[in-house]
Design a protein around this motif. Structure first.
Motif, PDB file in Angstrom:
ATOM      1  N   CYS A   8       0.819  -1.218   0.000  1.00 21.53           N
ATOM      2  CA  CYS A   8       0.000   0.000   0.000  1.00 21.53           C
ATOM      3  C   CYS A   8       0.846   1.259   0.000  1.00 21.53           C
ATOM      4  CB  CYS A   8      -0.923   0.012   1.205  1.00 21.53           C
ATOM      5  SG  CYS A   8      -2.153  -1.291   1.189  1.00 21.53           S
ATOM      6  N   ALA A   9       2.087   1.154   0.447  1.00 21.37           N
ATOM      7  CA  ALA A   9       2.943   2.332   0.541  1.00 21.37           C
ATOM      8  C   ALA A   9       3.208   2.950  -0.828  1.00 21.37           C
ATOM      9  CB  ALA A   9       4.258   1.971   1.223  1.00 21.37           C
ATOM     10  N   VAL A  10       3.290   2.150  -1.864  1.00 24.11           N
ATOM     11  CA  VAL A  10       3.523   2.678  -3.213  1.00 24.11           C
ATOM     12  C   VAL A  10       2.372   3.591  -3.611  1.00 24.11           C
ATOM     13  CG1 VAL A  10       3.773   2.077  -5.649  1.00 24.11           C
ATOM     14  CG2 VAL A  10       4.928   0.729  -3.913  1.00 24.11           C
ATOM     15  N   VAL A  63       9.513   6.798  -6.063  1.00 26.60           N
ATOM     16  CA  VAL A  63       8.595   5.669  -6.220  1.00 26.60           C
ATOM     17  C   VAL A  63       9.112   4.653  -7.235  1.00 26.60           C
ATOM     18  CG1 VAL A  63       6.234   5.002  -6.778  1.00 26.60           C
ATOM     19  CG2 VAL A  63       6.649   7.134  -5.575  1.00 26.60           C
ATOM     20  N   ILE A  64       9.418   5.100  -8.431  1.00 25.60           N
ATOM     21  CA  ILE A  64       9.831   4.156  -9.477  1.00 25.60           C
ATOM     22  C   ILE A  64      11.169   3.497  -9.124  1.00 25.60           C
ATOM     23  CG2 ILE A  64      10.467   3.942 -11.907  1.00 25.60           C
ATOM     24  CD1 ILE A  64       8.361   6.098 -12.514  1.00 25.60           C
ATOM     25  N   ARG A  65      12.089   4.263  -8.579  1.00 26.27           N
ATOM     26  CA  ARG A  65      13.366   3.679  -8.159  1.00 26.27           C
ATOM     27  C   ARG A  65      13.151   2.620  -7.083  1.00 26.27           C
ATOM     28  NH1 ARG A  65      16.143   3.940  -3.891  1.00 26.27           N
ATOM     29  NH2 ARG A  65      14.997   5.695  -3.064  1.00 26.27           N
ATOM     30  N   SER A  66      12.275   2.918  -6.139  1.00 26.71           N
ATOM     31  CA  SER A  66      12.038   1.968  -5.053  1.00 26.71           C
ATOM     32  C   SER A  66      11.374   0.688  -5.546  1.00 26.71           C
ATOM     33  CB  SER A  66      11.180   2.622  -3.978  1.00 26.71           C
ATOM     34  OG  SER A  66      10.969   1.732  -2.921  1.00 26.71           O
ATOM     35  N   THR A  67      10.348   0.831  -6.384  1.00 31.75           N
ATOM     36  CA  THR A  67       9.675  -0.382  -6.863  1.00 31.75           C
ATOM     37  C   THR A  67      10.546  -1.159  -7.844  1.00 31.75           C
ATOM     38  OG1 THR A  67       8.562   0.840  -8.630  1.00 31.75           O
ATOM     39  CG2 THR A  67       7.359   0.545  -6.564  1.00 31.75           C
ATOM     40  N   GLY A  96       5.616   3.695 -14.999  1.00 29.27           N
ATOM     41  CA  GLY A  96       6.337   4.271 -16.136  1.00 29.27           C
ATOM     42  C   GLY A  96       5.401   5.014 -17.082  1.00 29.27           C
ATOM     43  N   ALA A  97       4.241   4.426 -17.342  1.00 29.08           N
ATOM     44  CA  ALA A  97       3.252   5.103 -18.195  1.00 29.08           C
ATOM     45  C   ALA A  97       2.748   6.381 -17.537  1.00 29.08           C
ATOM     46  CB  ALA A  97       2.088   4.157 -18.482  1.00 29.08           C
ATOM     47  N   LEU A  98       2.540   6.339 -16.239  1.00 31.12           N
ATOM     48  CA  LEU A  98       2.104   7.527 -15.510  1.00 31.12           C
ATOM     49  C   LEU A  98       3.150   8.631 -15.576  1.00 31.12           C
ATOM     50  CD1 LEU A  98      -0.261   8.438 -13.743  1.00 31.12           C
ATOM     51  CD2 LEU A  98       0.965   7.516 -11.786  1.00 31.12           C
ATOM     52  N   TRP A  99       4.409   8.253 -15.443  1.00 26.12           N
ATOM     53  CA  TRP A  99       5.477   9.240 -15.535  1.00 26.12           C
ATOM     54  C   TRP A  99       5.550   9.838 -16.938  1.00 26.12           C
ATOM     55  CZ3 TRP A  99      10.314   9.335 -18.079  1.00 26.12           C
ATOM     56  CH2 TRP A  99      11.126  10.398 -17.713  1.00 26.12           C
ATOM     57  N   LEU A 100       5.400   9.012 -17.968  1.00 27.31           N
ATOM     58  CA  LEU A 100       5.419   9.516 -19.343  1.00 27.31           C
ATOM     59  C   LEU A 100       4.256  10.470 -19.607  1.00 27.31           C
ATOM     60  CD1 LEU A 100       6.517   6.354 -21.330  1.00 27.31           C
ATOM     61  CD2 LEU A 100       7.838   8.447 -20.936  1.00 27.31           C
ATOM     62  N   LEU A 101       3.095  10.182 -19.030  1.00 25.59           N
ATOM     63  CA  LEU A 101       1.960  11.106 -19.161  1.00 25.59           C
ATOM     64  C   LEU A 101       2.261  12.450 -18.504  1.00 25.59           C
ATOM     65  CD1 LEU A 101      -1.103   8.782 -18.560  1.00 25.59           C
ATOM     66  CD2 LEU A 101      -0.595  10.077 -20.624  1.00 25.59           C
TER      67      LEU A 101
END
Length: 138
Positions: A8-10, A63-67, A96-101
């Motif tokens: 849930c932390a993500v 977030v992305i680095r951690s996951t 990744g898609a969210l970051w690209l958006l």
């Protein structure tokens, strides 16, 4: 402690990062409706800076680095080969898609700033609200 300690932390950290710029956008819209042109421009620039720092810089750094890197090291080999690997691929693909958006939406935001700075934007609200000039003519 990374985001790998609880699934849930993500979501919580992503939600927290995304909501940093929202109040500034709403204040910018409010000043636009009130026709405070210079305040509107400053609020939108502040929104854009917060948007860039939180969604374009902080999201991949935290977030992305951690996951992407910490989650595989946090689970056992047999858990990883089970269901975790599919969750890892899905989560990282969505993030990744969210970051690209967000990177995509940065371009229209910068365009609005450019229009405000160069004076191309007249500052009229584009929806059906009544402006001061409309109220005077009626």
């Amino acid at each position: 402690m990374g985001l790998d300690s609880a699934p849930c932390a993500v979501g919580v950290v992503t939600f927290f990062i995304f909501n940093q710029s929202n109040p500034l956008l709403h204040l910018s819209k409010l000043t636009n409706y009130m026709e405070w042109k210079s305040t509107r421009a400053y609020m939108f620039i502040l929104f854009a800076a917060t948007f860039f720092l939180s969604r374009v810089v902080l999201l991949p750094l935290v977030v992305i680095r951690s996951t992407f890197f910490e989650l595989p090291r946090a689970v056992s080999r047999e858990d990883w080969e089970g269901a975790v690997v599919y969750t890892w691929y899905t989560t990282n693909a969505c993030l990744g898609a969210l970051w690209l958006l967000n990177v995509y939406w940065l371009k229209p935001i910068l365009r609005v700033i450019k229009r405000n700075i160069t004076g191309m934007d007249k500052g009229n609200p584009t929806d059906d609200t009544i402006t001061r000039e409309d109220a005077k003519t009626k």
